[in-house]
Design an enzyme around this catalytic site. Sequence first.
Site: not given
Ligand code: EPU
Length: 420
Positions: A307, A22-23, A123, A399, A118
């Site tokens: 995850d 998915k990711n 986030r 999802r 969320c």
């Molecule tokens: N963060 C910030 N500022 C930013 C971006 C992120 O503070 O601009 C913080 C977030 O709030 C969080 C942390 O950094 O506390 C990690 O966020 P990250 O950006 O790494 O995660 P993401 O890109 O929003 C993806 C996956 C998530 C997975 C995370 C961490 C996708 C679509 N989603 O999310 O997947 O948990 O990386 O590995 O790729 C899931 O599949 O259940 C899921 C939540």
Amino acid sequence: MAKFLVQKSDPLYGEVDISGAKNAVLPIMAAALLSSGSCEIMAVPTLRDVTVMCDLLRSIGATVHEDYENNKIIINTPKNVASEAPSELVSKMRASALVMGPLLAKTGMVRVPLPGGCAIGKRPIDLHLKGFQALGAEIIEGSDYVEAKADKLIGANIYLDFPSVGATENIITAAALAEGISVIENVAKEPEIVDLANFLNKMGAKIKGAGTDTIKIEGVSELSDCKHTVIPDRIETGTFMVAAAITKGNILIKNTLPNHLKPVIAKLRECGVTVEFDEENILVKGDMCKIQSTDIKTLPYPGFPTDMQPQFMALLTIANGTSIVKETVFENRFMHVAELIKMGADIKIDGNNSFIEGVSHLKGAKVKCTDLRAGAALVLAGLAAEGITEVSEIYHIERGYSDFVEKFRKLGADIRKIDD
Ligand code: EPU
């Protein structure tokens, strides 16, 4: 609203084939907007998030052909696409923010409704925006939207304060068409980042270093056709690994990449579970073991994946001894704890630490999915619990897990989906 009825399970036995990640597929689909040709994406999982991304790409102007029978999607993006993503689609899925980098690079402007928080935390997308700004974009933040615009994106040196997965993906896609060279430091090293970079390079991008701390991108003027097969889902793999352990079964997990699962394999072994693997398969033997407690700290890759934290916590509720699980990636990813407690688990939370005292058995209860992985954890706990566990709000699970019920039933689980 549909629910799952999960019956206490005999040991699960058999083989399961892992779907595409998915990711990985979501950022790749968004990145297909950069192409001026046709992108054929293979090993696409059948998921609600994928269909939402298809609708989002169509709303922007792309043509998307969905062929789930062959796990394939073909995306054609015309020269002129919209710069704005509709709020009803963005609000359905946080990963919608991944269209920002490609749209900014392709059209010189992007406007999206602010993706709210969320269940697992606030986030924010500040790191994504800082990256766009460094590439020369002006950022305008309204009360409920954010806009980035630039006549021209220019390569830059960017340091991420935190190795955010989404920020790394958005900045890579924006920089792929920028003028000159970008060097992004302290980037995310997840396998999904490497898959995105491989996809972009197949379209003609010049990206080096994906999978390390520093990514170097030499901007190109155009990206073209490509065919790409998405990597297997390491979190789906990990979920079935825990399923074998929690039901004391033996599961052969096929079409996976054990190399992406080192911390999960290590922690399961610490719990006393036998794990064997070759290049593409993992065999988890839970039949002879008594689960032992262990401590876990979630970290960006290659650390233990956030995850997989809820699913492991489900396993640790019936371990011998006390386990400590520390969540460092998301601020609020313990929503499943209250539900596991309803099932008889003994868990206390203090800040981002949770203390799990293993109990002899769980009991079925009415529980609610609060997010995707929390939902998977509750089903796993239900397989080990006496009686029936009624899991509601299962749209979270749909999802992100392809053929969830079918795959579990094939292994012998008694999980039924019912409409309320
Ligand atoms: N963060 C910030 N500022 C930013 C971006 C992120 O503070 O601009 C913080 C977030 O709030 C969080 C942390 O950094 O506390 C990690 O966020 P990250 O950006 O790494 O995660 P993401 O890109 O929003 C993806 C996956 C998530 C997975 C995370 C961490 C996708 C679509 N989603 O999310 O997947 O948990 O990386 O590995 O790729 C899931 O599949 O259940 C899921 C939540």
